[in-house]
Design an enzyme around this catalytic site. Structure first.
Site, PDB file in Angstrom:
ATOM      1  N   GLU A   1     -17.369   3.070  -0.754  1.00  0.00           N
ATOM      2  CA  GLU A   1     -17.592   3.873  -2.032  1.00  0.00           C
ATOM      3  C   GLU A   1     -18.136   3.386  -3.327  1.00  0.00           C
ATOM      4  O   GLU A   1     -18.089   3.802  -4.518  1.00  0.00           O
ATOM      5  CB  GLU A   1     -16.188   4.774  -2.475  1.00  0.00           C
ATOM      6  CG  GLU A   1     -14.957   3.839  -2.349  1.00  0.00           C
ATOM      7  CD  GLU A   1     -13.874   4.633  -2.215  1.00  0.00           C
ATOM      8  OE1 GLU A   1     -13.672   6.113  -2.432  1.00  0.00           O
ATOM      9  OE2 GLU A   1     -12.714   4.133  -2.110  1.00  0.00           O
TER      10      GLU A   1
ATOM     11  N   ARG B   1     -17.361  11.478 -12.298  1.00  0.00           N
ATOM     12  CA  ARG B   1     -17.094  12.590 -11.605  1.00  0.00           C
ATOM     13  C   ARG B   1     -16.098  13.545 -12.325  1.00  0.00           C
ATOM     14  O   ARG B   1     -15.997  14.558 -12.074  1.00  0.00           O
ATOM     15  CB  ARG B   1     -16.630  12.018 -10.373  1.00  0.00           C
ATOM     16  CG  ARG B   1     -15.511  11.428 -10.002  1.00  0.00           C
ATOM     17  CD  ARG B   1     -15.022  10.701  -8.884  1.00  0.00           C
ATOM     18  NE  ARG B   1     -14.178  11.692  -8.131  1.00  0.00           N
ATOM     19  CZ  ARG B   1     -13.542  11.087  -6.948  1.00  0.00           C
ATOM     20  NH1 ARG B   1     -13.633   9.866  -6.636  1.00  0.00           N
ATOM     21  NH2 ARG B   1     -13.153  11.987  -6.178  1.00  0.00           N
TER      22      ARG B   1
ATOM     23  N   ARG C   1      -4.706   6.095   3.893  1.00  0.00           N
ATOM     24  CA  ARG C   1      -5.239   5.313   2.942  1.00  0.00           C
ATOM     25  C   ARG C   1      -4.294   4.742   1.867  1.00  0.00           C
ATOM     26  O   ARG C   1      -3.402   5.294   1.461  1.00  0.00           O
ATOM     27  CB  ARG C   1      -6.192   6.084   2.007  1.00  0.00           C
ATOM     28  CG  ARG C   1      -7.059   5.452   0.960  1.00  0.00           C
ATOM     29  CD  ARG C   1      -7.922   6.090   0.329  1.00  0.00           C
ATOM     30  NE  ARG C   1      -7.423   7.043  -0.640  1.00  0.00           N
ATOM     31  CZ  ARG C   1      -8.171   7.684  -1.160  1.00  0.00           C
ATOM     32  NH1 ARG C   1      -9.604   7.487  -1.292  1.00  0.00           N
ATOM     33  NH2 ARG C   1      -7.731   8.498  -2.044  1.00  0.00           N
TER      34      ARG C   1
ATOM     35  N   HIS D   1     -10.386  14.868  -9.050  1.00  0.00           N
ATOM     36  CA  HIS D   1      -9.350  15.053  -8.195  1.00  0.00           C
ATOM     37  C   HIS D   1      -8.579  16.389  -8.305  1.00  0.00           C
ATOM     38  O   HIS D   1      -8.329  17.271  -7.558  1.00  0.00           O
ATOM     39  CB  HIS D   1      -8.492  14.022  -8.206  1.00  0.00           C
ATOM     40  CG  HIS D   1      -8.951  12.624  -7.619  1.00  0.00           C
ATOM     41  ND1 HIS D   1      -9.817  11.713  -8.100  1.00  0.00           N
ATOM     42  CD2 HIS D   1      -8.850  12.517  -6.179  1.00  0.00           C
ATOM     43  CE1 HIS D   1      -9.831  10.835  -7.177  1.00  0.00           C
ATOM     44  NE2 HIS D   1      -9.754  11.204  -5.951  1.00  0.00           N
TER      45      HIS D   1
ATOM     46  N   ARG E   1      -4.511  10.883   1.364  1.00  0.00           N
ATOM     47  CA  ARG E   1      -4.510  10.318  -0.004  1.00  0.00           C
ATOM     48  C   ARG E   1      -2.904   9.988  -0.531  1.00  0.00           C
ATOM     49  O   ARG E   1      -2.327  10.900  -1.255  1.00  0.00           O
ATOM     50  CB  ARG E   1      -5.005  11.243  -0.924  1.00  0.00           C
ATOM     51  CG  ARG E   1      -6.663  11.571  -0.725  1.00  0.00           C
ATOM     52  CD  ARG E   1      -7.313  12.323  -1.873  1.00  0.00           C
ATOM     53  NE  ARG E   1      -8.700  12.381  -2.054  1.00  0.00           N
ATOM     54  CZ  ARG E   1      -9.563  12.994  -1.541  1.00  0.00           C
ATOM     55  NH1 ARG E   1      -9.101  14.120  -0.757  1.00  0.00           N
ATOM     56  NH2 ARG E   1     -10.800  13.095  -1.591  1.00  0.00           N
TER      57      ARG E   1
ATOM     58  N   ASN F   1     -17.609  10.756  -2.901  1.00  0.00           N
ATOM     59  CA  ASN F   1     -17.344  11.218  -4.285  1.00  0.00           C
ATOM     60  C   ASN F   1     -17.476  10.225  -5.227  1.00  0.00           C
ATOM     61  O   ASN F   1     -18.105  10.300  -6.158  1.00  0.00           O
ATOM     62  CB  ASN F   1     -16.133  11.679  -4.393  1.00  0.00           C
ATOM     63  CG  ASN F   1     -15.414  12.843  -3.333  1.00  0.00           C
ATOM     64  OD1 ASN F   1     -16.156  13.441  -2.906  1.00  0.00           O
ATOM     65  ND2 ASN F   1     -14.269  12.760  -2.889  1.00  0.00           N
TER      66      ASN F   1
HETATM   67  C1  PEP Z   1     -14.294   9.795  -2.327  1.00  0.00           C
HETATM   68  O1  PEP Z   1     -14.334   8.904  -2.930  1.00  0.00           O
HETATM   69  O2  PEP Z   1     -15.222  10.151  -1.570  1.00  0.00           O
HETATM   70  C2  PEP Z   1     -13.034   9.779  -1.523  1.00  0.00           C
HETATM   71  C3  PEP Z   1     -12.729  10.314  -0.652  1.00  0.00           C
HETATM   72  O3  PEP Z   1     -12.062   9.194  -2.060  1.00  0.00           O
HETATM   73  P1  PEP Z   1     -11.219  10.213  -3.434  1.00  0.00           P
HETATM   74  O4  PEP Z   1     -11.922  11.271  -3.455  1.00  0.00           O
HETATM   75  O5  PEP Z   1      -9.782  10.192  -3.334  1.00  0.00           O
HETATM   76  O6  PEP Z   1     -11.533   9.059  -4.598  1.00  0.00           O
HETATM   77 MG    MG Z   2     -12.895   7.589  -3.836  1.00  0.00          MG
END
Ligand code: PEP
Ligand code: MG
Length: 575
Positions: free
Chosen positions: A438, A472, A337, A194, A301, A461
């Site tokens: 996800e 990640r 979200r 993030h 977000r 992501n």
């Molecule tokens: C994702 O996981 O692709 C997403 C858009 O949410 P975040 O990046 O906030 O986890």
């Molecule tokens: Mg996500």
């Protein structure tokens, strides 16, 4: 001496500026002994630094009382002022200077460590967390002692500063939104962490995963951040500097040329309309959304509203934030979200924030947290529902995997609606509710999503993180984070096609949607709705207006049959 470090390119562009190091003060300070006769001078130095910080906090306090500034800021400054004048910080270090004949910085850090250790013993989590305030106050005094009272506030910073840090949390990075910073580099971090995502939303060049930048770079070093190639050049020679200045101007020129596309429709050569929406973190981002000419907001977000503060945002405060966005978008969709806290996103005001989960990415995150904390969830749902009276708001729920979670979430939304009916508050009774895809399990078993929800949005992501089992945020495995892995491509295509067959609107809101090198591939899979940072929208639109979806579909179908990663890469480049 000039040297170069290589890391992960996470936010494109070139920054040239002076390094500003951010770190924990304890790593920084010089430790040296002083002579007995120098004690009064050392104590005077310390007192001078206290006065400097007192004045700084005074200025901050005035800024914090300006209209529109969150009330927490003023409270925080107040707490820092109290700590600063507490004898434990203002007096004890002087005794240490006298008794141990050590320099002022060293004395202060010794005292800080003692206080932090005492705070760590406290059972009450709220009080225990005050140790961070002590560290921040001490850091201010240390900076004053070092003669560098430069601070990260709106007025103090100039746009030629590049932040150099060992690590930055998403909460740290979001604060840069209010400051003019040329770029930043960190030793840790993955490309879809993030922290990296916020960097892209700020459109400032950034390189993460550099490993040794923090210890090797010195304050005020001249540095170049090449956010496209993932390179940091420290103390460049005149020739390199000139070359980068030229490249920087070229990049800026390219960006300004793209602006011509702002009002153009995102329609392919074979006349297929594509919806290009924006991802935002805070209401203040709507200016950028308008500048990019986005068709709506595909991902808000909301967890960033919960960060960098000691108390939760109330229902009313959240409502104001959501309403502002809904009104500003004037009827275009605004996809809010629900709270996705946990993993790399933490907020100290939330219940359980101090708990160290054994594996946070697989733990009580996002909807799992919300279902475990119904009061926090209901307050947010009521705020979103109330905002739906002011625009085309829809609710997006993160990290769903189980049919039972969908059922529980829908029940909570119904409960929030009922509470509002009892209060006679207006809201959109038919508000659309969507789920994020996800978790691989969700992608493979879309049935309950299709049956019970109105739309889906693929969070690539996390989907890639969980599908390939790669954290990640961890730069040591970031080379394995491969969106072109055949399993990723097959799963994405499958989700898009299943949703389309069921007439279910499907979008991608992960970073893949904003990568212009992926646009043609995703169009070929059948994707018609993309959501990305506003800064990436025009580059993606440029790809769309040159694409033919019919031709791409045939070529992508062939790519999906390949299993050799090199061949896949080659064919995607040729699309
Ligand atoms: C994702 O996981 O692709 C997403 C858009 O949410 P975040 O990046 O906030 O986890
Ligand atoms: Mg996500």
């Amino acid at each position: 001496m000039s040297f170069t470090l290589h890391g992960l390119a996470v936010s494109q562009g070139i920054a040239i500026g002076r390094a500003h190091l951010i770190s924990h003060a304890t790593l920084e300070v010089a430790h040296y002994a002083i002579r007995e006769r120098d004690v009064p001078r050392e104590i005077a130095r310390f007192e001078e630094a206290l006065t400097t910080v007192r004045n700084e906090l005074g200025v901050l306090n005035t800024e914090a009382s300006a209209p529109g500034t969150p009330s927490e800021l003023s409270a925080l400054v107040g707490v820092h002022a109290l700590f600063l004048d507490d004898p434990l910080i203002a007096a004890v270090p002087k005794d240490l200077i006298r008794a141990r004949l050590c320099n002022a910085e060293w004395a202060l850090v010794q005292q800080m460590e003692l206080l932090v250790a005492q705070f760590e013993e406290i059972d009450d989590s709220y009080l225990r967390e005050r140790k961070h305030d002590i560290v921040q106050v001490v850091e201010r005094v240390l900076r004053a002692l070092l003669g560098k009272p430069r601070r990260l506030t709106k007025k103090g910073i100039d746009s030629e500063i590049v932040i150099v840090a060992h690590d930055l949390s998403p909460a740290d990075t979001i604060q840069f939104k209010n400051l003019k910073i040329a770029g930043f580099v960190t030793d840790l971090g993955g490309s879809t962490s993030h922290t990296a995502i916020v960097a892209r939303s700020l459109a400032i060049p950034a390189v993460v995963g550099l490993h040794h930048a923090r210890p090797l770079v010195r304050e005020d070093d001249l540095i170049i951040v090449d956010g496209t190639r993932g390179v940091l050049i420290v103390d460049p020679d005149a020739r390199v500097l000139e070359e980068y200045r030229l490249r920087k101007r070229e990049v800026e020129l390219e960006r300004s040329k793209l602006k011509r596309l702002k009002t153009a429709r995102a329609t392919t050569l074979d006349d297929v309309d594509i919806s290009l929406q924006a991802n935002i973190e805070l209401p203040q981002d709507i200016e950028q959304v308008k500048d990019a000419g986005a068709d709506g907001i595909g991902l808000f977000r909301t967890e960033f509203l919960f960060m960098n503060r000691d108390t939760l945002p109330s229902e009313d405060e959240q409502f104001e934030a959501y309403r502002l966005v809904a009104k500003a978008l004037a009827g275009k969709p605004v996809t809010i979200r629900t709270l996705d806290i946990g993993a790399d996103k933490t907020a100290r005001a939330l219940v359980g924030a101090e708990r160290q989960a054994p594996n946070p990415a697989l733990g009580l995150r996002a909807i799992r947290y919300c279902l475990a904390e119904p009061q926090i969830f209901l307050a947010q749902l009521r705020a979103i529902l109330r905002a739906s009276n002011f625009g085309k708001v829809q609710i997006l729920v993160p990290m769903l995997a189980h049919a039972t979670e969908i059922a529980q979430t829908l029940a909570m939304i119904e409960q929030a609606k009922q509470q509002l009916r009892e209060r006679r508050c207006k809201f959109d009774e038919n508000i659309a509710i969507g789920g994020m895809i996800e978790i691989p399990a969700a992608a493979l078993a879309l049935g309950p999503f299709v049956k019970r929800l109105q739309f889906i949005s693929i969070g690539t992501n996390d989907l890639i993180q969980y599908l390939l089992a790669i954290d990640r945020t961890d730069e040591s495995v970031s080379h394995l984070y491969d969106p072109l892995h055949p399993a990723v491509l097959q799963l994405l295509a499958q989700v898009i096609q299943t949703a389309r067959k069921a007439d279910m609107p499907v979008a991608i809101c992960g970073e893949l949607a904003g990568d212009p090198q992926m646009t043609r591939l995703l169009l070929g899979m059948g994707l018609r709705q993309f959501s990305m940072h506003p800064t990436q929208l025009l580059e993606v639109k440029q790809q769309i207006v040159m694409a033919d979806t019919g031709q791409l579909a045939a070529k992508v179908a062939r790519i999906l049959r390949l299993d050799d990663p090199e061949r896949i890469r080659e064919q995607v480049e040729k699309l």
